[in-house]
Design an enzyme around this catalytic site. Structure first.
Site, PDB file in Angstrom:
ATOM      1  N   SER A  50      68.799  30.333 -34.574  1.00  0.00           N
ATOM      2  CA  SER A  50      68.286  30.497 -35.935  1.00  0.00           C
ATOM      3  C   SER A  50      69.098  31.611 -36.587  1.00  0.00           C
ATOM      4  CB  SER A  50      66.802  30.867 -35.909  1.00  0.00           C
ATOM      5  OG  SER A  50      66.656  32.197 -35.471  1.00  0.00           O
ATOM      6  N   ASP A  82      71.297  26.854 -36.725  1.00  0.00           N
ATOM      7  CA  ASP A  82      70.201  26.048 -37.288  1.00  0.00           C
ATOM      8  C   ASP A  82      69.921  26.528 -38.724  1.00  0.00           C
ATOM      9  OD1 ASP A  82      68.229  24.090 -37.064  1.00  0.00           O
ATOM     10  OD2 ASP A  82      66.759  25.423 -36.116  1.00  0.00           O
ATOM     11  N   HIS A 180      57.782  21.791 -38.626  1.00  0.00           N
ATOM     12  CA  HIS A 180      58.177  22.907 -37.766  1.00  0.00           C
ATOM     13  C   HIS A 180      56.931  23.655 -37.316  1.00  0.00           C
ATOM     14  CE1 HIS A 180      62.159  22.815 -40.148  1.00  0.00           C
ATOM     15  NE2 HIS A 180      62.426  22.401 -38.918  1.00  0.00           N
ATOM     16  N   GLY A 181      56.917  24.141 -36.092  1.00  0.00           N
ATOM     17  CA  GLY A 181      55.775  24.917 -35.602  1.00  0.00           C
ATOM     18  C   GLY A 181      54.796  24.045 -34.838  1.00  0.00           C
ATOM     19  N   HIS A 208      63.837  16.873 -36.687  1.00  0.00           N
ATOM     20  CA  HIS A 208      63.364  18.263 -36.645  1.00  0.00           C
ATOM     21  C   HIS A 208      61.898  18.296 -36.250  1.00  0.00           C
ATOM     22  CE1 HIS A 208      66.624  20.769 -38.520  1.00  0.00           C
ATOM     23  NE2 HIS A 208      67.145  19.552 -38.520  1.00  0.00           N
ATOM     24  N   GLY A 209      61.414  19.489 -35.893  1.00  0.00           N
ATOM     25  CA  GLY A 209      59.985  19.638 -35.578  1.00  0.00           C
ATOM     26  C   GLY A 209      59.594  18.972 -34.283  1.00  0.00           C
ATOM     27  N   THR A 211      58.671  20.195 -31.267  1.00  0.00           N
ATOM     28  CA  THR A 211      57.581  20.722 -30.432  1.00  0.00           C
ATOM     29  C   THR A 211      56.251  20.047 -30.773  1.00  0.00           C
ATOM     30  OG1 THR A 211      58.663  22.867 -30.318  1.00  0.00           O
ATOM     31  CG2 THR A 211      56.299  22.831 -29.793  1.00  0.00           C
TER      32      THR A 211
HETATM   33  P1  13P Z   1      59.845  23.077 -33.673  1.00  0.00           P
HETATM   34  O1  13P Z   1      59.760  24.554 -33.816  1.00  0.00           O
HETATM   35  O2  13P Z   1      58.641  22.380 -34.223  1.00  0.00           O
HETATM   36  O3  13P Z   1      60.171  22.667 -32.289  1.00  0.00           O
HETATM   37  O4  13P Z   1      61.042  22.571 -34.616  1.00  0.00           O
HETATM   38  C1  13P Z   1      62.335  22.908 -34.262  1.00  0.00           C
HETATM   39  C2  13P Z   1      63.290  22.604 -35.346  1.00  0.00           C
HETATM   40  O5  13P Z   1      63.226  21.590 -35.994  1.00  0.00           O
HETATM   41  C3  13P Z   1      64.364  23.582 -35.549  1.00  0.00           C
HETATM   42  O6  13P Z   1      65.184  23.253 -36.615  1.00  0.00           O
END
Ligand code: 13P
Length: 284
Positions: A50, A82, A180-181, A208-209, A211
């Protein structure tokens, strides 16, 4: 092996119907966990940083860990910046040895996003650095980018075609309903939109996203054409829980190397599972 950009690995993933995991590292230990997880599974992998992580440690510290670990590794590894809104930081990463960068101008009006993204492609391509660009607004918090539910919107398919024709990104991140998150409910993924974009856009697609998505959601998105899957929050949890759980279970033992090792094992175990699920194991 020397670091490589994302082109070959994402091209093979797109053609082969699997996805390369892109994991947001936090320090040396998490970088090592990602690379050793990729080694264990013989998978190509993307180390993501990041913008905040780059600012925290400095680009030269990060590039030295990544190069040192990659040099003694036999799997293809890319180092990718990122979500970044700051052109100076993008330039700094390119000059420091990152092999790939993401320009995130998705909060800007379409024409401005287009022009900033093109500017980054012009800066990066002559140096053989790959570029990811985003369209739409992905809900949640990623670094210092906060998108509220009411401001989130999916990528428009017509704009996606125009954007990719004019920007020619090496990887395209359309907002398709992931966040995200940590997910607060069950995410509503716009599979039809993803399918339409994949058929009309040449660039490999980034999901993306990652998690918290269910296994079947990953599998469906990958089968529809996502070639890169981003995982960040999972590593943040493993980083802190791996450390805290060991200390809680052994709270009279003040041996930092054992705690760091427990953290490493927690990080690596999750990454190995991700790589297997994304289908990239054995594709190095
Ligand atoms: P998460 O934090 O939900 O895993 O998303 C990661 C992401 O898309 C980073 O660009």
């Amino acid at each position: 092996m020397p670091l490589e950009n994302m082109n070959v690995m994402l091209g093979k993933a797109k053609d082969g119907g699997y996805a390369v995991g892109a994991f947001n590292i936090l320090d040396y230990n998490s970088t090592k966990a990602v690379i050793l997880a990729a080694e264990q599974t013989s998978a190509p992998v993307i180390i993501q940083t990041s913008a905040k992580t780059v600012i925290f440690w400095g680009a030269s510290a990060i590039i030295s860990w990544v190069r040192q670990l990659a040099d003694s590794s036999s799997v293809p590894i890319a180092l990718h910046l990122d979500h970044c809104k700051d052109l100076d930081l993008i330039k700094n990463c390119i000059e420091s040895g990152w092999t790939s960068v993401m320009i995130d101008a998705s909060s800007k009006p379409f024409d401005e996003n287009l022009s900033l993204s093109r500017q980054v492609v012009r800066m990066a391509r002559p140096k053989n650095i790959t570029v990811e660009a985003e369209l739409g607004a992905i809900v949640g918090v990623e670094d210092d980018i906060h998108v509220k539910q009411q401001d989130a919107h999916l990528a428009d398919p017509e704009q996606a075609i125009e954007f990719c024709e004019k920007v020619e990104p090496d990887c395209f991140a359309p907002a398709i309903g992931t966040a995200h998150g940590v997910y607060k409910g069950v995410p509503k993924i716009a599979y039809d939109l993803l399918e339409e974009i994949v058929t009309k856009v040449a660039a490999p697609i980034a999901l993306h996203g990652g998690t918290g998505l269910a296994d079947d959601v990953f599998k469906k998105c990958i089968s529809l054409g996502c070639a890169k899957v981003n995982i960040s929050t999972q590593l943040k949890y493993a980083f802190i829980d791996g450390f805290a759980n060991y200390h809680n279970a052994n709270n009279t033992e003040y041996n930092p190397l054992k705690v760091i090792d427990a953290q490493f094992n927690a990080l690596k175990a999750g990454i190995v599972e991700n790589i297997k699920l994304f289908g990239s194991a054995g594709k190095a």
